[in-house]
Design a protein around this motif. Sequence first.
Motif, short mmCIF file in Angstrom:
data_model
loop_
_atom_site.label_atom_id
_atom_site.label_comp_id
_atom_site.label_asym_id
_atom_site.label_seq_id
_atom_site.Cartn_x
_atom_site.Cartn_y
_atom_site.Cartn_z
N UNK A 32 21.65 31.84 44.00
CA UNK A 32 22.82 30.97 44.13
C UNK A 32 23.98 31.60 43.36
N UNK A 33 25.18 31.39 43.87
CA UNK A 33 26.35 32.08 43.34
C UNK A 33 27.25 31.18 42.51
N UNK A 34 27.81 31.77 41.47
CA UNK A 34 28.92 31.15 40.75
C UNK A 34 30.21 31.77 41.28
N UNK A 35 31.32 31.05 41.12
CA UNK A 35 32.58 31.48 41.73
C UNK A 35 33.02 32.86 41.26
N UNK A 36 32.72 33.24 40.05
CA UNK A 36 33.26 34.47 39.47
C UNK A 36 32.40 35.71 39.73
N UNK A 37 31.26 35.57 40.40
CA UNK A 37 30.27 36.65 40.38
C UNK A 37 30.54 37.78 41.38
N UNK A 38 31.31 37.54 42.43
CA UNK A 38 31.51 38.57 43.45
C UNK A 38 32.87 39.25 43.37
N UNK A 39 33.62 38.98 42.32
CA UNK A 39 34.93 39.60 42.14
C UNK A 39 35.00 40.21 40.74
N UNK A 40 35.81 41.26 40.57
CA UNK A 40 35.98 41.81 39.23
C UNK A 40 36.60 40.77 38.30
N UNK A 41 36.15 40.75 37.07
CA UNK A 41 36.69 39.79 36.11
C UNK A 41 37.77 40.42 35.24
N UNK A 42 37.68 41.73 35.05
CA UNK A 42 38.68 42.42 34.25
C UNK A 42 39.54 43.32 35.11
N UNK A 43 39.99 44.40 34.52
CA UNK A 43 40.82 45.35 35.25
C UNK A 43 39.98 46.08 36.30
N UNK A 44 40.53 46.17 37.50
CA UNK A 44 39.83 46.86 38.59
C UNK A 44 40.82 47.72 39.36
N UNK A 45 40.31 48.79 39.94
CA UNK A 45 41.11 49.62 40.82
C UNK A 45 40.95 49.08 42.24
N UNK A 46 42.07 48.89 42.93
CA UNK A 46 42.04 48.24 44.24
C UNK A 46 42.20 49.26 45.37
N UNK A 47 41.45 49.02 46.45
CA UNK A 47 41.57 49.85 47.63
C UNK A 47 42.87 49.62 48.36
N UNK A 48 43.12 50.47 49.34
CA UNK A 48 44.36 50.41 50.11
C UNK A 48 44.21 49.70 51.44
N UNK A 49 42.99 49.62 51.96
CA UNK A 49 42.78 49.13 53.32
C UNK A 49 42.54 47.62 53.31
N UNK A 50 43.39 46.88 54.01
CA UNK A 50 43.22 45.43 54.14
C UNK A 50 42.16 45.14 55.19
N UNK A 51 41.72 43.88 55.22
CA UNK A 51 40.74 43.51 56.23
C UNK A 51 41.30 43.71 57.64
N UNK A 52 42.54 43.28 57.87
CA UNK A 52 43.12 43.41 59.20
C UNK A 52 43.27 44.87 59.61
N UNK A 53 43.64 45.73 58.67
CA UNK A 53 43.72 47.17 58.97
C UNK A 53 42.36 47.73 59.32
N UNK A 54 41.34 47.30 58.57
CA UNK A 54 40.00 47.77 58.86
C UNK A 54 39.54 47.31 60.23
#
Length: 247
Positions: free
Chosen positions: A220-242
Amino acid sequence: MKIVVIGGTGLVGSQVVRNLTEHGHEAVAASPQTGVNTLTGEGLAEALDGAQVVVDLSNSPSFAEEDVTRFFRTSTTNLLEAEAKAGVQHHVILSIVGADGIDAGYMRAKVLQENLVKDSGNGWSIVRSTQFFEFLNAIADEATVDGVTHVAPVRFQPIASADVARFVARTAAGTPLDATIEIAGPEVFGFDEIVRKHLAAKGDEREVRTDLDATYFGARLEDKELVPLGEAQLGEVSYEQWRAAQA
């Protein structure tokens, strides 16, 4: 540099090999298909001869906790021992954002892998990634019971495998971080929202039901578990672009 990519024939690995080759490195795709088996040790010494860096993108064929734990313990131990003999200076692995917070056997096995690398005494870098766009179909199928897809309404920040490969290749070509970095896609969705959107875009008429009790890798998941909590490097490709690129 000579950089050996374990799992170099897979989704991310093949792109890592291509990125490194385009930047002038000698990138070697190592996998059972090319005669390199990290579980048995077959072909490891030959593949690592003269290498400065190893990128480990291997994965267990079974996600059962006993199987996946045995896989990462054996494979990683064999790799690290072979690297020590070959004089490899940098070990890079791809892991999962939230692995140490999600109560699932696969995640515990990934943390075991991370700790083996950290304790090896060699230079290391860990790249923790969120889930890939390419796996949304499999996620939906795994979450479907009697034709209804059950997904928790938690935050979700998926990333294109092309972006993952770019980050991994850049890390491999640099000096050891002796640290963990996190990468994620450029957009945050509700997990249920993006699965619903993805299936609709494919013309898949399955009902996606928002379900607080829905599991992910058996947990079972908590809201914070599937996203970075601190500083993260972000990709360039959006879902729509993909999506457009897939079409």
